[in-house]
Write a protein that holds these residues in place. Sequence first.
Motif, mmCIF file in Angstrom:
data_model
loop_
_atom_site.group_PDB
_atom_site.id
_atom_site.type_symbol
_atom_site.label_atom_id
_atom_site.label_comp_id
_atom_site.label_asym_id
_atom_site.label_seq_id
_atom_site.Cartn_x
_atom_site.Cartn_y
_atom_site.Cartn_z
ATOM 1 N N LYS A 11 -31.124 8.527 95.495
ATOM 2 C CA LYS A 11 -29.718 9.251 95.521
ATOM 3 C C LYS A 11 -29.218 8.754 96.756
ATOM 4 N N ASN A 12 -30.251 8.485 97.837
ATOM 5 C CA ASN A 12 -29.512 7.962 99.030
ATOM 6 C C ASN A 12 -28.777 6.594 99.136
ATOM 7 N N LEU A 13 -29.672 5.798 97.907
ATOM 8 C CA LEU A 13 -29.324 4.285 97.884
ATOM 9 C C LEU A 13 -28.007 4.448 97.096
ATOM 10 N N ALA A 14 -28.022 5.489 96.149
ATOM 11 C CA ALA A 14 -26.961 5.291 95.178
ATOM 12 C C ALA A 14 -25.608 5.826 95.739
ATOM 13 N N ASP A 15 -25.640 6.343 96.988
ATOM 14 C CA ASP A 15 -24.518 6.557 97.629
ATOM 15 C C ASP A 15 -23.455 5.539 97.679
ATOM 16 N N ILE A 16 -23.968 4.328 97.487
ATOM 17 C CA ILE A 16 -22.905 3.029 97.434
ATOM 18 C C ILE A 16 -21.890 3.132 96.507
ATOM 19 N N GLU A 17 -22.273 4.172 95.374
ATOM 20 C CA GLU A 17 -21.314 4.572 94.386
ATOM 21 C C GLU A 17 -20.846 5.786 94.471
ATOM 22 N N LEU A 18 -21.724 6.684 94.938
ATOM 23 C CA LEU A 18 -21.336 8.449 95.028
ATOM 24 C C LEU A 18 -20.325 8.495 96.232
ATOM 25 N N SER A 19 -20.123 7.991 96.952
ATOM 26 C CA SER A 19 -19.262 8.207 98.184
ATOM 27 C C SER A 19 -18.622 6.626 98.499
ATOM 28 N N LYS A 20 -17.271 6.718 98.096
ATOM 29 C CA LYS A 20 -16.425 5.465 98.577
ATOM 30 C C LYS A 20 -16.283 5.090 99.985
ATOM 31 N N ASP B 269 -10.437 9.566 95.177
ATOM 32 C CA ASP B 269 -11.602 10.662 95.306
ATOM 33 C C ASP B 269 -12.731 10.068 95.757
ATOM 34 N N ASP B 270 -13.363 10.809 96.886
ATOM 35 C CA ASP B 270 -14.306 9.950 97.487
ATOM 36 C C ASP B 270 -15.524 10.003 96.461
ATOM 37 N N GLY B 271 -15.688 11.126 95.560
ATOM 38 C CA GLY B 271 -16.723 11.208 94.653
ATOM 39 C C GLY B 271 -16.749 10.499 93.186
ATOM 40 N N LEU B 272 -17.305 10.937 92.192
ATOM 41 C CA LEU B 272 -17.471 10.445 91.181
ATOM 42 C C LEU B 272 -16.220 10.913 90.262
ATOM 43 N N CYS B 273 -15.574 10.176 89.374
ATOM 44 C CA CYS B 273 -14.797 10.608 88.570
ATOM 45 C C CYS B 273 -14.392 9.739 87.324
ATOM 46 N N SER B 274 -15.592 9.174 86.899
ATOM 47 C CA SER B 274 -15.392 8.523 85.561
ATOM 48 C C SER B 274 -14.381 7.370 85.683
ATOM 49 N N GLY B 275 -14.168 6.844 86.834
ATOM 50 C CA GLY B 275 -13.127 5.692 86.802
ATOM 51 C C GLY B 275 -11.799 6.303 86.786
ATOM 52 N N LYS B 276 -11.458 7.635 86.592
ATOM 53 C CA LYS B 276 -10.036 8.016 86.674
ATOM 54 C C LYS B 276 -9.806 8.755 87.978
ATOM 55 N N GLY B 277 -10.381 8.391 88.950
ATOM 56 C CA GLY B 277 -9.890 9.134 90.276
ATOM 57 C C GLY B 277 -9.075 8.652 91.117
ATOM 58 N N VAL B 278 -8.721 7.353 90.710
ATOM 59 C CA VAL B 278 -7.884 6.384 91.626
ATOM 60 C C VAL B 278 -6.272 6.281 90.899
ATOM 61 N N LYS B 279 -5.467 6.706 91.998
ATOM 62 C CA LYS B 279 -4.083 6.479 91.671
ATOM 63 C C LYS B 279 -3.213 5.800 92.481
ATOM 64 N N LEU B 280 -2.319 5.025 91.860
ATOM 65 C CA LEU B 280 -1.666 3.866 92.766
ATOM 66 C C LEU B 280 -0.189 4.674 92.764
ATOM 67 N N PHE B 281 0.376 4.496 94.246
ATOM 68 C CA PHE B 281 1.615 5.126 94.692
ATOM 69 C C PHE B 281 2.359 3.989 95.247
ATOM 70 N N SER B 282 3.937 4.178 95.123
ATOM 71 C CA SER B 282 4.955 3.157 95.714
ATOM 72 C C SER B 282 5.993 3.878 96.165
ATOM 73 N N ASN B 283 6.972 3.255 96.550
ATOM 74 C CA ASN B 283 8.335 4.094 96.834
ATOM 75 C C ASN B 283 8.768 4.839 95.766
ATOM 76 N N ASN B 284 8.573 4.622 94.575
ATOM 77 C CA ASN B 284 9.172 5.147 93.230
ATOM 78 C C ASN B 284 8.622 6.635 93.230
ATOM 79 N N ASN B 285 6.986 6.838 93.460
ATOM 80 C CA ASN B 285 6.488 8.093 93.217
ATOM 81 C C ASN B 285 5.663 8.621 94.568
#
Length: 371
Positions: free
Chosen positions: A60-69, A114-130
């Motif tokens: 787990k300590n080494l898996a932090d490379i994925e578990l915590s961005k 999100d710093d933790g695990l989200c199955s690839g769906k925890g990332v959102k992009l933002f711009s002036n529009n939103n």
Amino acid sequence: MKDLVNDYDLLDNLYNTYQLKIKILKYKPDIVVIGSEKFLELGIPDILLKNKIKCVGPIKNLADIELSKTFARNLLTFHNLEKYNLKFEVIYNYNEQQLEELFERYSNDFVIKDDGLCSGKGVKLFSNNNFKNAFGYVKQILENSNDLITDSKKCLIEEKLYGEEYVLMSFCDGKNIKHMPVVRDFKKIKLGSDINTGSMGCIIQSDHSLPYLSKEDIKESQELNKRVMELLGKTNSGIEYQGILYGSFMKTEQGIKLIEYNARFGDPECLVVLEVLKTDLGLIFQSIVNGNLDTIDIEFENKNVICKYLVPPGYPDFPNKNIIYNLAENNYNLFHAGLKFENEKYWLTGSRTLAICKKGDSMEEVYQEIE
């Protein structure tokens, strides 16, 4: 469906560590291969190590490379690898005024993770529009932790990168590393969308490169994966990183930048890699846990490969789960995923349903066959 094994157990709760431990000790396998990142988060490799069972997957300590961005970003920063990082801020508490100032600093053009695990769906992009929607997303992350163990609550705000993405996965035994062909992954739900998914599909080209990558780019990415493997092995009393290291990168005008690391095979990236793998996978796993990857040659076919996912209507945010599914005939390499068996029928679970893989000499012909 024909069973691939003679003896198996089904668990009521796949993530019950006590049940998993009992079943593993019952069978006493020679090697356990970790698939889901959730098993890394639960520390299953740690349990295996304590019971002298070899594991393809880091503790787990080494898996932090994925578990915590945050951990991944800091690892690069603290070891003079900051050029692969991008500008980022870690947010622990919700403060609207501070967030507004931070968004302005990034010219309202940024990414929230999100710093933790989200199955690839925890990332959102933002711009002036939103960008005004970003306040609510930060609050949502901080109020709803995804960490099963520590209940930590933090998120990252990162500058938005512009360039071409690619994935490099590597087999690691702690001292030696062998690299797989680079993969192009397609995370957006559709062209032009800012909505990320776990992945909608990926490709490998027959030359094991991509049009926008040079040999130097690939070599640099390989060297970074090797360096990260070595650094992780120095963080936990000499326990080495044994398993798969997945690096997601972007080639930008400022050079190669790290998007994120995973500590296991990517889905569906592993499907296209395994399509062209010529070397026995079991032999590779044995070499990983025995620490002698340097004694085997790992070979891959020079073929074009495409993998494409079929997903439920409304995926990923509002998927329709009330759909009966008829299993497809496996004329090609079909991989069923997001299904459950209930009342003598298969139902969609709301996750990705079916992956279709095909390889060949012509990328265009492979694409037409899959379509």
